[in-house]
Motif scaffolding. Structure first.
Motif, PDB file in Angstrom:
ATOM      1  N   ARG A 155      12.642 -38.891  -7.510  1.00 46.53           N
ATOM      2  CA  ARG A 155      12.558 -38.163  -8.782  1.00 46.53           C
ATOM      3  C   ARG A 155      13.396 -38.857  -9.858  1.00 46.53           C
ATOM      4  O   ARG A 155      13.873 -38.226 -10.778  1.00 46.53           O
ATOM      5  CB  ARG A 155      12.982 -36.722  -8.576  1.00 46.53           C
ATOM      6  N   PHE A 156      13.603 -40.121  -9.688  1.00 45.18           N
ATOM      7  CA  PHE A 156      14.325 -41.009 -10.624  1.00 45.18           C
ATOM      8  C   PHE A 156      15.772 -40.614 -10.864  1.00 45.18           C
ATOM      9  O   PHE A 156      16.643 -41.465 -10.903  1.00 45.18           O
ATOM     10  CB  PHE A 156      13.589 -41.137 -11.969  1.00 45.18           C
ATOM     11  N   ASN A 157      16.021 -39.277 -11.008  1.00 47.05           N
ATOM     12  CA  ASN A 157      17.396 -38.806 -11.187  1.00 47.05           C
ATOM     13  C   ASN A 157      18.118 -39.474 -12.344  1.00 47.05           C
ATOM     14  O   ASN A 157      19.276 -39.854 -12.236  1.00 47.05           O
ATOM     15  CB  ASN A 157      18.203 -39.012  -9.901  1.00 47.05           C
ATOM     16  N   LEU A 158      17.428 -39.591 -13.457  1.00 47.89           N
ATOM     17  CA  LEU A 158      18.131 -40.037 -14.662  1.00 47.89           C
ATOM     18  C   LEU A 158      18.914 -38.840 -15.189  1.00 47.89           C
ATOM     19  O   LEU A 158      18.546 -37.699 -14.946  1.00 47.89           O
ATOM     20  CB  LEU A 158      17.121 -40.515 -15.707  1.00 47.89           C
ATOM     21  N   ILE A 159      20.015 -39.129 -15.897  1.00 45.02           N
ATOM     22  CA  ILE A 159      20.818 -38.020 -16.395  1.00 45.02           C
ATOM     23  C   ILE A 159      20.311 -37.610 -17.764  1.00 45.02           C
ATOM     24  O   ILE A 159      20.307 -38.389 -18.709  1.00 45.02           O
ATOM     25  CB  ILE A 159      22.304 -38.393 -16.397  1.00 45.02           C
ATOM     26  N   ARG A 160      19.852 -36.377 -17.820  1.00 45.30           N
ATOM     27  CA  ARG A 160      19.232 -35.871 -19.047  1.00 45.30           C
ATOM     28  C   ARG A 160      20.255 -35.742 -20.161  1.00 45.30           C
ATOM     29  O   ARG A 160      21.425 -35.499 -19.915  1.00 45.30           O
ATOM     30  CB  ARG A 160      18.606 -34.504 -18.796  1.00 45.30           C
ATOM     31  N   GLY A 161      19.788 -35.932 -21.378  1.00 46.08           N
ATOM     32  CA  GLY A 161      20.667 -35.755 -22.532  1.00 46.08           C
ATOM     33  C   GLY A 161      21.442 -37.004 -22.888  1.00 46.08           C
ATOM     34  O   GLY A 161      21.999 -37.094 -23.966  1.00 46.08           O
ATOM     35  N   LEU A 162      21.495 -37.946 -21.960  1.00 42.38           N
ATOM     36  CA  LEU A 162      22.159 -39.209 -22.274  1.00 42.38           C
ATOM     37  C   LEU A 162      21.092 -40.243 -22.620  1.00 42.38           C
ATOM     38  O   LEU A 162      19.931 -40.116 -22.232  1.00 42.38           O
ATOM     39  CB  LEU A 162      22.998 -39.697 -21.087  1.00 42.38           C
ATOM     40  N   SER A 163      21.519 -41.290 -23.310  1.00 38.79           N
ATOM     41  CA  SER A 163      20.545 -42.286 -23.744  1.00 38.79           C
ATOM     42  C   SER A 163      20.147 -43.187 -22.577  1.00 38.79           C
ATOM     43  O   SER A 163      20.803 -43.208 -21.532  1.00 38.79           O
ATOM     44  CB  SER A 163      21.122 -43.129 -24.868  1.00 38.79           C
ATOM     45  N   VAL A 164      19.062 -43.900 -22.777  1.00 42.75           N
ATOM     46  CA  VAL A 164      18.553 -44.806 -21.759  1.00 42.75           C
ATOM     47  C   VAL A 164      19.623 -45.823 -21.370  1.00 42.75           C
ATOM     48  O   VAL A 164      19.908 -46.040 -20.188  1.00 42.75           O
ATOM     49  CB  VAL A 164      17.286 -45.515 -22.298  1.00 42.75           C
ATOM     50  N   ILE A 165      20.263 -46.412 -22.369  1.00 46.06           N
ATOM     51  CA  ILE A 165      21.217 -47.480 -22.049  1.00 46.06           C
ATOM     52  C   ILE A 165      22.447 -46.921 -21.349  1.00 46.06           C
ATOM     53  O   ILE A 165      22.998 -47.534 -20.424  1.00 46.06           O
ATOM     54  CB  ILE A 165      21.577 -48.304 -23.304  1.00 46.06           C
ATOM     55  N   GLU A 166      22.865 -45.703 -21.726  1.00 44.47           N
ATOM     56  CA  GLU A 166      24.003 -45.083 -21.026  1.00 44.47           C
ATOM     57  C   GLU A 166      23.655 -44.857 -19.566  1.00 44.47           C
ATOM     58  O   GLU A 166      24.460 -45.111 -18.668  1.00 44.47           O
ATOM     59  CB  GLU A 166      24.362 -43.752 -21.686  1.00 44.47           C
ATOM     60  N   GLN A 174      10.765 -44.780 -14.382  1.00 40.46           N
ATOM     61  CA  GLN A 174      10.987 -45.568 -13.179  1.00 40.46           C
ATOM     62  C   GLN A 174      11.618 -46.921 -13.502  1.00 40.46           C
ATOM     63  O   GLN A 174      12.516 -47.377 -12.807  1.00 40.46           O
ATOM     64  CB  GLN A 174       9.694 -45.791 -12.419  1.00 40.46           C
ATOM     65  N   ARG A 175      11.186 -47.511 -14.596  1.00 41.79           N
ATOM     66  CA  ARG A 175      11.763 -48.812 -14.947  1.00 41.79           C
ATOM     67  C   ARG A 175      13.226 -48.664 -15.358  1.00 41.79           C
ATOM     68  O   ARG A 175      14.055 -49.516 -15.054  1.00 41.79           O
ATOM     69  CB  ARG A 175      10.925 -49.482 -16.036  1.00 41.79           C
ATOM     70  N   VAL A 176      13.546 -47.559 -16.031  1.00 40.90           N
ATOM     71  CA  VAL A 176      14.970 -47.309 -16.331  1.00 40.90           C
ATOM     72  C   VAL A 176      15.746 -47.161 -15.027  1.00 40.90           C
ATOM     73  O   VAL A 176      16.844 -47.702 -14.870  1.00 40.90           O
ATOM     74  CB  VAL A 176      15.144 -46.052 -17.211  1.00 40.90           C
ATOM     75  N   ALA A 177      15.137 -46.438 -14.076  1.00 36.13           N
ATOM     76  CA  ALA A 177      15.812 -46.244 -12.790  1.00 36.13           C
ATOM     77  C   ALA A 177      16.019 -47.578 -12.085  1.00 36.13           C
ATOM     78  O   ALA A 177      17.074 -47.806 -11.466  1.00 36.13           O
ATOM     79  CB  ALA A 177      15.002 -45.289 -11.915  1.00 36.13           C
ATOM     80  N   ILE A 178      15.051 -48.473 -12.183  1.00 31.89           N
ATOM     81  CA  ILE A 178      15.222 -49.788 -11.545  1.00 31.89           C
ATOM     82  C   ILE A 178      16.307 -50.581 -12.268  1.00 31.89           C
ATOM     83  O   ILE A 178      17.173 -51.202 -11.641  1.00 31.89           O
ATOM     84  CB  ILE A 178      13.887 -50.567 -11.536  1.00 31.89           C
ATOM     85  N   ALA A 179      16.279 -50.530 -13.597  1.00 32.12           N
ATOM     86  CA  ALA A 179      17.312 -51.239 -14.362  1.00 32.12           C
ATOM     87  C   ALA A 179      18.695 -50.738 -13.959  1.00 32.12           C
ATOM     88  O   ALA A 179      19.633 -51.510 -13.770  1.00 32.12           O
ATOM     89  CB  ALA A 179      17.087 -51.034 -15.857  1.00 32.12           C
ATOM     90  N   ARG A 180      18.801 -49.406 -13.814  1.00 36.28           N
ATOM     91  CA  ARG A 180      20.082 -48.826 -13.413  1.00 36.28           C
ATOM     92  C   ARG A 180      20.485 -49.306 -12.022  1.00 36.28           C
ATOM     93  O   ARG A 180      21.651 -49.602 -11.770  1.00 36.28           O
ATOM     94  CB  ARG A 180      19.974 -47.297 -13.430  1.00 36.28           C
ATOM     95  N   LEU A 217      10.992 -40.012 -21.951  1.00 38.96           N
ATOM     96  CA  LEU A 217      10.293 -41.163 -21.372  1.00 38.96           C
ATOM     97  C   LEU A 217       9.099 -40.729 -20.527  1.00 38.96           C
ATOM     98  O   LEU A 217       9.084 -39.636 -19.960  1.00 38.96           O
ATOM     99  CB  LEU A 217      11.252 -41.963 -20.484  1.00 38.96           C
ATOM    100  N   SER A 218       8.131 -41.612 -20.421  1.00 39.54           N
ATOM    101  CA  SER A 218       7.005 -41.352 -19.515  1.00 39.54           C
ATOM    102  C   SER A 218       7.443 -41.661 -18.088  1.00 39.54           C
ATOM    103  O   SER A 218       8.513 -42.218 -17.863  1.00 39.54           O
ATOM    104  CB  SER A 218       5.833 -42.248 -19.897  1.00 39.54           C
TER     105      SER A 218
END
Ligand SMILES: Nc1ncnc2c1ncn2[C@@H]1O[C@H](COP(=O)(O)OP(=O)(O)OP(=O)(O)O)[C@@H](O)[C@H]1O
Ligand SMILES: [Mg+2]
Lengths: 227, 382
Positions: free
Chosen positions: A92-103, A149-155, A143-144
């Protein structure tokens, strides 16, 4: 190289809702290759991944990373191994909501306290590589699926880990995006990274980039196919 | 050490970015918190400044003050009292004082009008002259330099030459003082020539005999009310502690509300927040990083609230004369018609205030995090 030696994982041990998720799993995962765990739902793929990635400890058995036992480390060292050795791409990618992509991309590096400009430059370069540079300042919730997913890979790549771990990476992607994901895996493999993926998806385990397919069933390894 | 610092900086950055996501909620928390500190600090500043002023004023106060009562109300003391008291054994420096309050419509201020004390030759005044307090000078700045123009209560215009201005001191009493000669005073307040005194002050030769002297005066002058310095001190103390008591009671209610608020904020760790902690741990953050991050969150909010609250209270008490508290702490205005407090802060009280607010709050944000921070991060795979 990661070696598992008679690894068992029991959830809620000794309680009525006890679940034996893995039974006496012994396995060697080679470096510089793409390994896929496949099998029916509930067969223990994700559980195996959490043990390999130092997200949890096995109930019994040993796990070695390059000969060093990592299954019985104190939490402090486990976190360090996670941080430095593994990059995670969650289902589920688990990006942190409310923060920017680069953060989001930079977060795994924070505990290392690196030079800020350098870190920012590395994160920027990764986003560039995944065609996301123009979205660096956006919040992640816009994000779509493919972008997430690409942000998650970058992270996962920000600390330049040797191992990349991905749980069901294509479950929510259409075939074009799944193909794109496989391209990224190919590039990572070419760069010498070791990759472990769990998947039901035949687009994944039939892909030519995959070197080893571990077939699981009911918490055990049924077959190991090396290509 | 360098990486430790860099690491903490990143954690602070992260916690600030994360806090900004819940602007409304955090702003409200900060507001309630700052308000609580504002009230607490105002009471502390106000109380201790008043006590200090009162102590300074009392230092110069006479040991015994005698007033005349007519029908239970304060009236002028007859001039003969002065001689009677002067002949009493043990009494020294017996002096009749004439003073009153005056509201000046032109400046909208209250003045204390007084005749100069007889035992202080440098305050001696000839008719037509005046000595004024520093705050009066400030009020009239630029107007009628060298002259004090007053419209007496009966509507007569008074023009007095300002002989000098009292130096600016911390003393409450002198700031709004207008000294004038006895003849001027009587004319100003339309009093007859033979009018007595507002009160009569005296010192006592032997401190242990104050009670005996008081008794003697009561026998000698049955209509007199005798006030000792100890009485005044007690009145001050009573007024202060009683009023502070009310405010502190109100405050403890606010404190409870705040505690509930903080506890709710802290213990109400939502599933989302729990998951976020799991994600951070999965990405390689240690338990200590999570705790440090939350520590900074609590500490920064507390510190901001503390600074806002204390700075606000300082301005409130020392620049705006405690306008918000005045209705509750009004008791003192019986003793002084108006005051302006000199800024000064007791460091120990400030440190205490910091300890009883910052530490519990920070702890309250940390404790519930603990459980989430030590669990294995594999839950984020689910
Ligand atoms: N935290 C947990 N507590 C209790 N049981 C759990 C927990 N995590 C997993 N299990 C159980 O362990 C078993 C293996 O789960 P796991 O997630 O590893 O399967 P999976 O092969 O990844 O399945 P899927 O393909 O559906 O993702 C399941 O029966 C699951 O219910
Ligand atoms: Mg799974």
């Amino acid at each position: 190289m990661i070696e598992l030696n008679e690894v068992t994982k029991i959830y809620n041990e000794g309680q009525p809702n006890e679940v034996v998720a893995l039974r006496d799993v012994s396995l060697t995962i080679p470096e510089g290759r793409v390994t896929v765990f496949k099998g029916p739902s509930g067969s223990g793929k994700t559980t195996l991944l959490t043990l390999v990635g130092c997200l949890a400890r096995p109930t019994s058995g040993r796990i070695r990373l390059d000969g060093r036992i990592i299954s019985a480390l104190p939490e402090h060292f486990m976190a360090a191994v996670r941080r430095e050795t593994f990059g995670f791409v969650f289902q589920r990618f688990n990006l942190i909501r409310g923060l920017s992509v680069i953060e989001n991309v930079m977060i795994p590096a924070y505990p290392l306290g690196p030079d800020y400009r350098g870190l920012r430059a590395r994160a920027g370069a990764l986003l560039e590589r995944f065609q996301l540079a123009h979205k660096a300042r956006m919040k992640t919730e816009v994000l779509s699926g493919g972008e997430s997913q690409r942000v998650a890979i970058a992270r996962a790549l920000i600390n330049d880990p040797q191992w990349i771990i991905a749980d069901e990476p294509t479950a929510n992607l259409d075939s074009r995006l799944a193909g794109q994901f496989l391209d990224e895996v190919r590039q990572l493999k070419q760069a010498g990274k070791s990759i472990i993926i769990t998947s039901h998806d035949e687009r994944i385990f039939n892909a030519d980039v995959v070197d080893v397919v571990v077939d699981m069933e009911d918490g055990r390894i049924a077959t190991v196919e090396e290509r | 050490m360098k990486t430790w610092l860099a690491r903490q900086r990143y954690l602070v950055d992260f916690t600030l970015a994360a806090a900004l996501r819940r602007k409304g909620r955090n702003a409200m928390l900060l507001g309630v918190y700052a308000l609580m500190i504002f009230i607490l600090a105002s009471v502390i500043f106000f109380g201790s400044a008043l006590r200090r002023e009162a102590a300074a004023a009392l230092q110069g106060a006479p040991e015994v003050t005698v007033q005349n009562l007519v029908m239970g109300r304060h009236a002028l003391a007859p001039p003969q009292w002065l001689d009677k008291l002067r002949h009493m054994r043990g009494a020294r420096h017996v002096q009749g004082r004439l003073w009153g309050y005056f509201y000046d419509k032109a400046t909208g201020a209250n003045y204390t009008v007084m005749t100069p004390p007889a035992d202080k030759p440098d305050y001696a005044l000839k008719p037509g002259e005046t000595i004024i307090g520093a705050s009066i000078k400030r009020l009239r700045d630029g107007r009628n330099l060298g002259w004090l123009m007053l419209l007496s209560p009966s509507g007569k215009l008074f023009k007095l030459k300002i002989k000098r201005t009292l130096p600016e001191t911390s003393e409450l009493m002198s700031a709004d003082l207008v000294l004038m000669a006895r003849a001027d005073f009587l004319r100003f307040f339309s009093l007859p020539e033979g009018a007595g005194f507002t009160d009569i002050s005296m010192q006592v030769r032997n401190r242990n005999e104050v009670a005996k002297i008081v008794e003697k005066i009561s026998r000698l002058l049955p209509t007199a009310r005798v006030i000792t310095r100890a009485d005044i001190l007690r009145t001050y103390e009573n007024v202060f502690s009683w009023r502070e008591g009310i405010v502190l009671a109100m405050l403890s209610a606010a404190l409870v509300a705040f505690a509930i608020f903080a506890f709710d904020k802290a213990s109400g760790l939502s599933a989302g927040e729990r998951r976020e902690i799991g994600i951070l741990k999965a990405l390689g953050w240690e338990t200590s990083d999570i705790l440090a991050m939350k520590f900074w969150e609590g500490a920064l909010i507390s510190l901001a609230a503390f600074i806002i609250g204390v700075a606000g209270a300082y301005a409130h008490v020392f620049f705006f004369d405690a306008g918000v508290l005045a209705p509750v702490l009004k008791g003192w205005s019986v003793l002084y018609p108006r005051i302006h407090l000199t800024p000064s802060v007791d460091r120990l009280q400030l440190v205490t205030l910091a300890f009883i607010t910052i530490i519990p709050f920070t702890a309250a944000t940390l404790v519930p995090i603990w459980k989430a921070a030590i669990t294995d991060p594999d839950v984020v795979m689910r």
